[in-house]
Design a protein around this motif. Structure first.
Motif, PDB file in Angstrom:
ATOM      1  N   ARG A   1     -15.545  -0.575  40.576  1.00 35.45           N
ATOM      2  CA  ARG A   1     -15.232   0.412  39.506  1.00 35.45           C
ATOM      3  C   ARG A   1     -14.422   1.768  39.906  1.00 35.45           C
ATOM      4  O   ARG A   1     -13.964   2.531  39.318  1.00 35.45           O
ATOM      5  N   ASP A   2     -13.924   1.594  41.237  1.00 30.76           N
ATOM      6  CA  ASP A   2     -13.261   2.537  41.791  1.00 30.76           C
ATOM      7  C   ASP A   2     -13.538   3.956  41.547  1.00 30.76           C
ATOM      8  O   ASP A   2     -12.873   4.964  41.174  1.00 30.76           O
ATOM      9  N   GLU A   3     -15.014   4.091  41.930  1.00 27.33           N
ATOM     10  CA  GLU A   3     -15.570   5.300  41.499  1.00 27.33           C
ATOM     11  C   GLU A   3     -15.373   6.532  42.448  1.00 27.33           C
ATOM     12  O   GLU A   3     -15.588   7.646  42.166  1.00 27.33           O
ATOM     13  N   HIS A   4     -15.119   6.140  43.825  1.00 26.46           N
ATOM     14  CA  HIS A   4     -14.894   7.188  44.855  1.00 26.46           C
ATOM     15  C   HIS A   4     -16.183   7.825  45.028  1.00 26.46           C
ATOM     16  O   HIS A   4     -16.020   9.152  45.279  1.00 26.46           O
ATOM     17  N   LYS A   5     -17.108   7.431  45.044  1.00 30.60           N
ATOM     18  CA  LYS A   5     -18.713   7.978  45.365  1.00 30.60           C
ATOM     19  C   LYS A   5     -18.883   8.134  46.844  1.00 30.60           C
ATOM     20  O   LYS A   5     -18.061   7.391  47.644  1.00 30.60           O
ATOM     21  N   VAL A   6     -19.358   9.094  47.321  1.00 27.62           N
ATOM     22  CA  VAL A   6     -19.610   9.661  48.556  1.00 27.62           C
ATOM     23  C   VAL A   6     -20.904   8.824  49.140  1.00 27.62           C
ATOM     24  O   VAL A   6     -21.869   9.235  48.454  1.00 27.62           O
ATOM     25  N   LEU A   7     -20.887   7.988  49.919  1.00 32.12           N
ATOM     26  CA  LEU A   7     -22.095   7.363  50.479  1.00 32.12           C
ATOM     27  C   LEU A   7     -22.309   7.052  51.853  1.00 32.12           C
ATOM     28  O   LEU A   7     -21.015   6.820  52.440  1.00 32.12           O
ATOM     29  N   THR A   8     -23.204   6.896  52.325  1.00 33.85           N
ATOM     30  CA  THR A   8     -23.264   6.867  53.901  1.00 33.85           C
ATOM     31  C   THR A   8     -23.399   5.456  54.277  1.00 33.85           C
ATOM     32  O   THR A   8     -24.384   4.838  54.542  1.00 33.85           O
TER      33      THR A   8
ATOM     34  N   CYS B   1     -18.798   8.509  53.416  1.00 33.89           N
ATOM     35  CA  CYS B   1     -17.465   7.934  53.219  1.00 33.89           C
ATOM     36  C   CYS B   1     -17.448   7.782  51.544  1.00 33.89           C
ATOM     37  O   CYS B   1     -18.203   7.646  50.837  1.00 33.89           O
ATOM     38  N   VAL B   2     -16.082   7.838  51.283  1.00 36.79           N
ATOM     39  CA  VAL B   2     -15.695   7.690  49.756  1.00 36.79           C
ATOM     40  C   VAL B   2     -15.335   6.219  49.713  1.00 36.79           C
ATOM     41  O   VAL B   2     -14.339   5.797  50.245  1.00 36.79           O
ATOM     42  N   LEU B   3     -15.915   5.667  48.653  1.00 37.51           N
ATOM     43  CA  LEU B   3     -15.614   4.095  48.607  1.00 37.51           C
ATOM     44  C   LEU B   3     -15.104   4.076  47.033  1.00 37.51           C
ATOM     45  O   LEU B   3     -15.370   4.521  46.141  1.00 37.51           O
ATOM     46  N   GLY B   4     -14.004   3.100  47.270  1.00 35.10           N
ATOM     47  CA  GLY B   4     -13.327   3.015  46.020  1.00 35.10           C
ATOM     48  C   GLY B   4     -12.756   1.327  46.064  1.00 35.10           C
ATOM     49  O   GLY B   4     -13.262   0.511  46.886  1.00 35.10           O
ATOM     50  N   LYS B   5     -11.917   1.111  45.494  1.00 31.85           N
ATOM     51  CA  LYS B   5     -11.366  -0.473  45.436  1.00 31.85           C
ATOM     52  C   LYS B   5     -10.783  -0.933  46.685  1.00 31.85           C
ATOM     53  O   LYS B   5     -10.863  -2.202  47.031  1.00 31.85           O
TER      54      LYS B   5
END
Length: 314
Positions: A249-256, A276-280
Motif C-alpha cells: 500500500r506504499d504507506e511509508h511506515k517506519v519499521l525496524t 527504515c521507511v518501507l514502501g512499494k
C-alpha cells in the motif's frame, strides 16, 4: 488505498508461514496468495483451511504451487527452515538454514527477479545478509523481518509498566533479532515527551535497574514462549503482515526491519535492523536513530556478532 492484482507468495507452510497467511487474509492485503512447501500435503491442508474463511474476508484467490508461482509476485516471504528449539539461540540455526535458504533462492530466481524478498527464517539477519550477497535483487528489495517483533515486545512491556497503550509509545529495538538486540531507551517517547521525563514525574518510580529488567524481558521473550508452547508464530505473523501492508500500500511506515547497511550507519558488513521507511520499492531510506554512547557501543557489538557468524559461513 485500493489493491489491484497484488500477489504474495509464502514459502514455508509451518506455524509461521500459516500465521502470516492468516494475518494477510484478514487485512485484505492481496488478491492472490500462494503457499509453497516441500511438504505439499501440508501446504494443501493450510490452503483448504484458510479457504473456508474466504466468505468473511475481502476477495482473494488462495492456492498452492511450486517455485513457478513466484513469477509475477510483488512480495515473496521466506519462512521455511529448521525451528528454534528450547535453549537454542537463533544463531545456532545458521548452518542448517543457510543451506535451505540457498536452495530456495535458486528456485525463486528461475522465475522471478523483481519481487521484494521478505526473509523471516532465523537467524534472520545472517540469512538476509546471505540473500543480499546471493540474490540478483537490488539491496533495498531484500528485507529481513528483523527486530520489528522485538520492538513490539519492547513497546508492550513499557505499556504494561506505564499503564499507557502500546500504540502511544514510540520506542525501538535495533541490532540483531536475538540475544544482542538493543532497546533504545534514550530516544523512547510518549506523547512527544521523553520516557525519562515520564519516569521522573511518576508517582510510583521504577527501581534503579528497571532498564536492565526490561531489556532482559525483551531478549528472553521468545525463549519463554518456546519453552511453554514450542514455537512463536502469532506475533511474527501479525508483524510480517504489517510489513507487507506498508510495502503493497506504499504507506511509508517506519519499521525496524533488517537490511544490508552501507549508508549513514557505515558499512557494517552485515544486515542488521534500524528504523527504515518501507514502501512499494522496498526500503526507501533508513533513519538515523538517536543513541547514547552505551547504546551505540551495544549496537556495534551486535553488528560484530552478526558479522562473525557471516564470516564463518563464507
Amino acid at each position: 488505498m485500493s489493491i489491484h492484482d497484488n500477489k504474495v507468495v509464502i514459502i514455508g507452510s509451518g506455524f509461521v508461514g500459516a500465521s502470516i497467511a492468516y494475518a494477510t487474509l484478514i487485512r485484505g492485503l492481496c488478491t492472490e496468495l500462494v503457499m509453497v512447501d516441500t511438504n505439499r500435503e501440508k501446504a494443501v491442508g493450510e490452503v483448504m483451511d484458510l479457504s473456508h474463511g474466504l466468505p468473511f474476508v475481502p476477495p482473494v484467490e488462495i492456492r498452492t504451487g511450486g517455485y513457478e508461482e513466484c513469477a509475477g509476485a510483488e512480495v515473496i516471504v521466506i519462512t521455511a527452515g529448521a525451528n528454534q528449539e528450547p535453549a537454542q539461540s537463533r544463531l545456532d540455526l545458521v548452518q542448517k538454514n543457510s543451506k535451505i535458504l540457498h536452495s530456495i533462492l535458486e528456485g525463486i530466481e528461475q522465475y522471478e527477479k523483481d519481487a521484494i524478498l521478505l526473509i523471516v527464517t532465523n537467524p534472520v539477519d545472517v540469512l538476509t545478509t546471505l540473500a543480499s550477497q546471493h540474490s540478483e535483487l537490488r539491496p533495498e528489495r531484500v528485507i529481513g523481518s528483523g527486530t520489528i517483533l522485538d520492538t513490539a515486545r519492547f513497546r508492550y512491556i513499557l505499556s504494561q509498566r506505564c499503564g499507557i497503550s502500546a500504540n502511544s509509545i514510540h520506542a525501538y529495538v535495533i541490532g540483531e533479532h536475538g540475544d544482542s538486540g538493543v532497546p533504545i531507551f534514550s530516544s523512547a517517547s510518549i506523547a512527544g515527551s521523553p520516557l525519562s521525563l515520564l519516569c521522573a514525574n511518576s508517582t510510583s518510580p521504577c527501581n534503579q535497574n528497571w532498564q536492565e529488567e526490561v531489556t532482559a524481558q525483551v531478549r528472553r521473550a521468545a525463549y519463554e514462549i518456546i519453552n511453554r508452547k514450542g514455537a512463536t508464530y502469532y506475533g511474527i505473523g501479525l508483524s510480517c503482515a504489517y510489513i507487507i501492508q506498508s510495502i503493497l500500500r506504499d504507506e511509508h511506515k517506519v519499521l525496524t526491519v533488517s537490511s544490508y547497511l552501507n549508508d549513514q550507519y557505515g558499512s557494517l558488513g552485515t544486515a542488521i535492523s534500524v528504523p527504515c521507511v518501507l514502501g512499494k520499492g522496498g526500503i526507501n531510506r533508513r533513519l538515523q536513530v538517536s543513541m547514547n554512547p552505551i547504546e551505540k557501543e551495544m549496537f556495534i557489538q551486535s553488528a560484530e556478532k552478526l558479522k562473525e557468524a557471516v564470516n564463518i559461513l563464507n
